[in-house]
Design a protein around this motif. Sequence first.
Motif, PDB file in Angstrom:
ATOM      1  N   PRO A  26      27.133  21.206   6.765  1.00  0.00           N
ATOM      2  CA  PRO A  26      27.086  20.333   7.950  1.00  0.00           C
ATOM      3  C   PRO A  26      25.922  19.343   7.916  1.00  0.00           C
ATOM      4  O   PRO A  26      26.061  18.200   8.364  1.00  0.00           O
ATOM      5  N   ALA A  27      24.790  19.743   7.368  1.00  0.00           N
ATOM      6  CA  ALA A  27      23.660  18.820   7.271  1.00  0.00           C
ATOM      7  C   ALA A  27      23.994  17.666   6.324  1.00  0.00           C
ATOM      8  O   ALA A  27      23.687  16.507   6.610  1.00  0.00           O
ATOM      9  N   ALA A  28      24.619  17.967   5.204  1.00  0.00           N
ATOM     10  CA  ALA A  28      25.017  16.914   4.269  1.00  0.00           C
ATOM     11  C   ALA A  28      26.057  15.997   4.912  1.00  0.00           C
ATOM     12  O   ALA A  28      26.028  14.776   4.703  1.00  0.00           O
ATOM     13  N   GLY A  29      26.966  16.557   5.695  1.00  0.00           N
ATOM     14  CA  GLY A  29      27.951  15.736   6.397  1.00  0.00           C
ATOM     15  C   GLY A  29      27.303  14.820   7.411  1.00  0.00           C
ATOM     16  O   GLY A  29      27.685  13.647   7.535  1.00  0.00           O
ATOM     17  N   ALA A  30      26.311  15.322   8.129  1.00  0.00           N
ATOM     18  CA  ALA A  30      25.608  14.488   9.111  1.00  0.00           C
ATOM     19  C   ALA A  30      24.866  13.357   8.425  1.00  0.00           C
ATOM     20  O   ALA A  30      24.878  12.210   8.900  1.00  0.00           O
ATOM     21  N   VAL A  31      24.224  13.639   7.308  1.00  0.00           N
ATOM     22  CA  VAL A  31      23.515  12.590   6.566  1.00  0.00           C
ATOM     23  C   VAL A  31      24.497  11.554   6.042  1.00  0.00           C
ATOM     24  O   VAL A  31      24.247  10.343   6.107  1.00  0.00           O
ATOM     25  N   LEU A  32      25.638  12.003   5.535  1.00  0.00           N
ATOM     26  CA  LEU A  32      26.647  11.079   5.021  1.00  0.00           C
ATOM     27  C   LEU A  32      27.179  10.171   6.125  1.00  0.00           C
ATOM     28  O   LEU A  32      27.315   8.953   5.926  1.00  0.00           O
ATOM     29  N   ILE A  33      27.482  10.742   7.295  1.00  0.00           N
ATOM     30  CA  ILE A  33      27.973   9.932   8.413  1.00  0.00           C
ATOM     31  C   ILE A  33      26.911   8.932   8.849  1.00  0.00           C
ATOM     32  O   ILE A  33      27.209   7.767   9.135  1.00  0.00           O
ATOM     33  N   LEU A  35      24.522   7.595   7.002  1.00  0.00           N
ATOM     34  CA  LEU A  35      24.421   6.544   5.996  1.00  0.00           C
ATOM     35  C   LEU A  35      25.593   5.576   6.071  1.00  0.00           C
ATOM     36  O   LEU A  35      25.417   4.356   5.943  1.00  0.00           O
ATOM     37  N   LEU A  36      26.799   6.082   6.277  1.00  0.00           N
ATOM     38  CA  LEU A  36      27.953   5.214   6.384  1.00  0.00           C
ATOM     39  C   LEU A  36      27.856   4.328   7.620  1.00  0.00           C
ATOM     40  O   LEU A  36      28.190   3.135   7.574  1.00  0.00           O
ATOM     41  N   ALA A  37      27.398   4.877   8.743  1.00  0.00           N
ATOM     42  CA  ALA A  37      27.223   4.076   9.954  1.00  0.00           C
ATOM     43  C   ALA A  37      26.134   3.029   9.744  1.00  0.00           C
ATOM     44  O   ALA A  37      26.264   1.877  10.192  1.00  0.00           O
ATOM     45  N   PHE A  38      25.039   3.386   9.083  1.00  0.00           N
ATOM     46  CA  PHE A  38      23.967   2.437   8.804  1.00  0.00           C
ATOM     47  C   PHE A  38      24.453   1.284   7.937  1.00  0.00           C
ATOM     48  O   PHE A  38      24.176   0.115   8.201  1.00  0.00           O
TER      49      PHE A  38
END
Length: 44
Positions: A26-33, A35-38
């Motif tokens: 879940p932490a990796a998913g949050a970071v990925l989301i 980064l994609l939003a940024f």
Amino acid sequence: MSAHNDAHTSDDPVENVVKHIPVIIPAAGAVLIFLLAFIAVFMA
């Protein structure tokens, strides 16, 4: 009475990683989301 010790201690590195998977995924998913939003905001 035998001197056999029934305490099983494993030094398997895979088991050490598997214990942390419910936190890491879940932490990796949050970071990925994030980064994609940024990237989407930066490109807009």
